[in-house]
Design an enzyme around this catalytic site. Sequence first.
Site, mmCIF file in Angstrom:
data_model
loop_
_atom_site.group_PDB
_atom_site.id
_atom_site.type_symbol
_atom_site.label_atom_id
_atom_site.label_comp_id
_atom_site.label_asym_id
_atom_site.label_seq_id
_atom_site.Cartn_x
_atom_site.Cartn_y
_atom_site.Cartn_z
ATOM 1 N N ASP A 13 -0.733 17.097 88.185
ATOM 2 C CA ASP A 13 0.107 18.292 88.286
ATOM 3 C C ASP A 13 -0.104 19.058 89.582
ATOM 4 O O ASP A 13 0.041 20.280 89.635
ATOM 5 C CB ASP A 13 -0.131 19.240 87.081
ATOM 6 C CG ASP A 13 0.199 18.563 85.767
ATOM 7 O OD1 ASP A 13 1.106 17.713 85.756
ATOM 8 O OD2 ASP A 13 -0.455 18.891 84.754
ATOM 9 N N LYS A 16 3.118 16.765 93.014
ATOM 10 C CA LYS A 16 3.529 15.492 93.642
ATOM 11 C C LYS A 16 5.043 15.328 93.639
ATOM 12 O O LYS A 16 5.626 14.864 94.619
ATOM 13 C CB LYS A 16 2.894 14.300 92.890
ATOM 14 C CG LYS A 16 1.371 14.332 92.868
ATOM 15 C CD LYS A 16 0.805 13.227 92.017
ATOM 16 C CE LYS A 16 1.060 13.369 90.542
ATOM 17 N NZ LYS A 16 0.389 14.505 89.893
ATOM 18 N N GLY A 40 4.788 14.153 84.370
ATOM 19 C CA GLY A 40 5.902 15.101 84.409
ATOM 20 C C GLY A 40 5.956 15.650 85.817
ATOM 21 O O GLY A 40 5.087 16.431 86.211
ATOM 22 N N HIS A 41 6.918 15.183 86.599
ATOM 23 C CA HIS A 41 7.018 15.578 88.005
ATOM 24 C C HIS A 41 8.223 16.493 88.174
ATOM 25 O O HIS A 41 9.367 16.058 88.057
ATOM 26 C CB HIS A 41 7.121 14.331 88.896
ATOM 27 C CG HIS A 41 5.898 13.450 88.833
ATOM 28 N ND1 HIS A 41 5.794 12.258 89.490
ATOM 29 C CD2 HIS A 41 4.710 13.621 88.189
ATOM 30 C CE1 HIS A 41 4.596 11.727 89.246
ATOM 31 N NE2 HIS A 41 3.941 12.527 88.455
ATOM 32 N N GLN A 224 -0.359 11.202 87.582
ATOM 33 C CA GLN A 224 -1.687 11.738 87.252
ATOM 34 C C GLN A 224 -2.436 12.081 88.552
ATOM 35 O O GLN A 224 -1.800 12.456 89.509
ATOM 36 C CB GLN A 224 -2.488 10.750 86.379
ATOM 37 C CG GLN A 224 -1.942 10.603 84.943
ATOM 38 C CD GLN A 224 -0.729 9.705 84.817
ATOM 39 O OE1 GLN A 224 -0.757 8.566 85.219
ATOM 40 N NE2 GLN A 224 0.343 10.213 84.232
HETATM 41 P P1 GDP Z 1 3.254 16.913 89.478
HETATM 42 O O1 GDP Z 1 3.016 16.330 88.140
HETATM 43 O O2 GDP Z 1 2.131 16.663 90.431
HETATM 44 O O3 GDP Z 1 4.586 16.526 90.056
HETATM 45 O O4 GDP Z 1 3.304 18.504 89.272
HETATM 46 P P2 GDP Z 1 4.079 19.283 88.087
HETATM 47 O O5 GDP Z 1 5.531 19.226 88.327
HETATM 48 O O6 GDP Z 1 3.581 18.836 86.758
HETATM 49 O O7 GDP Z 1 3.485 20.740 88.276
HETATM 50 C C1 GDP Z 1 3.614 21.421 89.475
HETATM 51 C C2 GDP Z 1 4.378 22.734 89.196
HETATM 52 O O8 GDP Z 1 4.227 23.596 90.303
HETATM 53 C C3 GDP Z 1 5.868 22.528 89.023
HETATM 54 O O9 GDP Z 1 6.346 23.478 88.117
HETATM 55 C C4 GDP Z 1 6.425 22.797 90.424
HETATM 56 O O10 GDP Z 1 7.756 23.267 90.399
HETATM 57 C C5 GDP Z 1 5.505 23.868 90.896
HETATM 58 N N1 GDP Z 1 5.247 23.905 92.342
HETATM 59 C C6 GDP Z 1 5.079 22.870 93.213
HETATM 60 N N2 GDP Z 1 4.742 23.318 94.438
HETATM 61 C C7 GDP Z 1 4.682 24.665 94.328
HETATM 62 C C8 GDP Z 1 4.344 25.717 95.255
HETATM 63 O O11 GDP Z 1 3.991 25.502 96.410
HETATM 64 N N3 GDP Z 1 4.384 27.001 94.771
HETATM 65 C C9 GDP Z 1 4.712 27.286 93.480
HETATM 66 N N4 GDP Z 1 4.719 28.560 93.110
HETATM 67 N N5 GDP Z 1 5.038 26.325 92.602
HETATM 68 C C10 GDP Z 1 5.004 25.044 93.011
HETATM 69 P P1 IMO Z 2 1.299 14.078 86.291
HETATM 70 O O1 IMO Z 2 1.798 12.796 86.863
HETATM 71 C C1 IMO Z 2 -1.941 16.116 84.185
HETATM 72 C C2 IMO Z 2 -3.999 13.830 81.056
HETATM 73 C C3 IMO Z 2 -3.824 14.227 79.602
HETATM 74 C C4 IMO Z 2 -5.178 13.818 79.050
HETATM 75 C C5 IMO Z 2 -5.478 12.538 79.815
HETATM 76 C C6 IMO Z 2 -5.109 11.267 79.069
HETATM 77 O O2 IMO Z 2 2.374 14.990 85.816
HETATM 78 O O3 IMO Z 2 0.322 14.735 87.212
HETATM 79 P P2 IMO Z 2 -2.800 10.073 78.506
HETATM 80 O O4 IMO Z 2 -1.625 10.537 77.698
HETATM 81 O O5 IMO Z 2 -2.475 9.684 79.896
HETATM 82 O O6 IMO Z 2 -3.590 8.989 77.803
HETATM 83 O O7 IMO Z 2 -3.793 11.341 78.563
HETATM 84 O O8 IMO Z 2 -4.734 12.606 81.007
HETATM 85 N N1 IMO Z 2 -2.737 13.564 81.787
HETATM 86 C C7 IMO Z 2 -2.239 14.367 82.737
HETATM 87 N N2 IMO Z 2 -2.660 15.568 83.186
HETATM 88 N N3 IMO Z 2 -0.869 15.516 84.757
HETATM 89 C C8 IMO Z 2 -0.451 14.302 84.327
HETATM 90 O O9 IMO Z 2 0.531 13.617 84.950
HETATM 91 C C9 IMO Z 2 -1.115 13.686 83.251
HETATM 92 N N4 IMO Z 2 -0.962 12.516 82.588
HETATM 93 C C10 IMO Z 2 -1.964 12.440 81.706
HETATM 94 O O10 IMO Z 2 -3.595 15.618 79.475
HETATM 95 O O11 IMO Z 2 -6.150 14.768 79.409
HETATM 96 MG MG MG Z 3 2.930 16.909 86.140
#
Ligand code: GDP
Ligand code: IMO
Ligand code: MG
Length: 435
Positions: A13, A16, A40-41, A224
């Site tokens: 998270d 990416k 979840g991207h 991840q």
């Molecule tokens: P990922 O799994 O690595 O793609 O990240 P996620 O989407 O799960 O979580 C990142 C969250 O931070 C999302 O809600 C993005 O919209 C948000 N985000 C990404 N870059 C920034 C930033 O520079 N500032 C803020 N405020 N939010 C950001």
């Molecule tokens: P993105 O790509 C954050 C965590 C779960 C749990 C562990 C194992 O959005 O960054 P799983 O269902 O993969 O067997 O769970 O890994 N986890 C993540 N945490 N971002 C993710 O993906 C994750 N995918 C799995 O919360 O701790």
């Molecule tokens: Mg994510």
Amino acid sequence: MSNIIVLGAQWGDEGKGKIVDLFSESFDVIVRYQGGHNAGHTVYVGPRKFVLKLIPAGILRPGKLAVIGNGLVVDPGALMTEIASLRANGVEVEKQLAISDRAHVIFPYHPLVEKLTESREGRTAIGTTSRGIGPAYEDKYGRRGLRVVDLLDRNFFSDAFRTLADDKQTVLAAFHLEDRIDTGAIAAQYEELAELIRPMVTDTARLLNHEIRAGKHMMFEGAQGTLLDIDHGTFPFVTSSNASAGGACTGAGVPPTAIDGIVGVSKAYITRVGGGPFPTEIHGEAGEALRKAGNEFGAVTGRPRRCGWFDVPILKYTAAINGFDSLVLTKLDVLDGLKEIPVCTRYKLRGEELDWLPASIRDVEALEPVYENVPGWEGITAGITDFEKLPNGAKRYIDFLEAETGIEVGCVATGPERDETIIRPGSKLAKLIGR
Ligand code: GDP
Ligand code: IMO
Ligand code: MG
């Protein structure tokens, strides 16, 4: 221009999705290499919000090829739901998406088996996403799993599926789990799904190697993060795949010699969702305030993310494992308004200094972070797109992280939108993405 890997430097998270979407402009092919719909991207394109789970973020740019590599575990139902939602937003998914025939398939018994292992007495729950990811990889490494190519083979699939499903039923019955596997219904449903995905399925390793020889530019999108990597993460509180850079080659079928650069994505602080040790976790009100400021709730499960301060030893560790050329620092804006920002610069373990993450989870739990307080800044970074316009304090924070980690910060994100980003001119990163 080059072939690069963009991956998480922390526990996932890191942002990416936003970064891969932004960089996609400069690449022809964008490839996911591991994981499944546990990812979840989040990507904002103008007023529209997308949360991509299995499909690489590159799909949002017309004309780009998006590839689901052999290293993934694919739930075809979840994939079709994702495709439908993209299609409803005008994305021509079928024209742009290729799915590996070697990827493994997630079946409805995988989340059931996961529920069983997560809730078993005496076992510490990992706090998984409940998507069946771990059990599907278990079947892969147990050499009994079914791959996309098997799902598409009508003469083979039905019997092979029944044999595997019967095995799972025996396991579930032994643990008195009341959920029954309706083998006939699932087989019929998967045969229908097979026909829906068939036109997009191909030998993606062959396709990618062909594209490399044709001089196309590729970006590999990690899911991840390195600390969730099955080998290098905080085992057993990890996911079941190789999220680290090495996974890109095995999970896509391209040689290491094809990779020109590796980019780590890190938050300006750190979060973790699910169980497991977290040395710089902030408890109480300060943690709650950061969660609120950063809107730190899981994109897949909605769970509140645990928040902590930037952890230099972790970054050094993940930089070494992956060989980061450059770092993208996201969510700098979330730190706006803080008077002081604690940064963990080293650990102590039972009085001894440490410069590497220990293997034992008992040791990771016992780590004592040593903090340096870096002054915060007045003014805001939110939405700033020019490095020179950042408040001086924010620049000093970035300088501090660069000096401590020894890696350049080539890109800074100052908001969730595509253009709320700074790419630093002259950086290694700018060269890697052809800016
Ligand atoms: P990922 O799994 O690595 O793609 O990240 P996620 O989407 O799960 O979580 C990142 C969250 O931070 C999302 O809600 C993005 O919209 C948000 N985000 C990404 N870059 C920034 C930033 O520079 N500032 C803020 N405020 N939010 C950001
Ligand atoms: P993105 O790509 C954050 C965590 C779960 C749990 C562990 C194992 O959005 O960054 P799983 O269902 O993969 O067997 O769970 O890994 N986890 C993540 N945490 N971002 C993710 O993906 C994750 N995918 C799995 O919360 O701790
Ligand atoms: Mg994510």
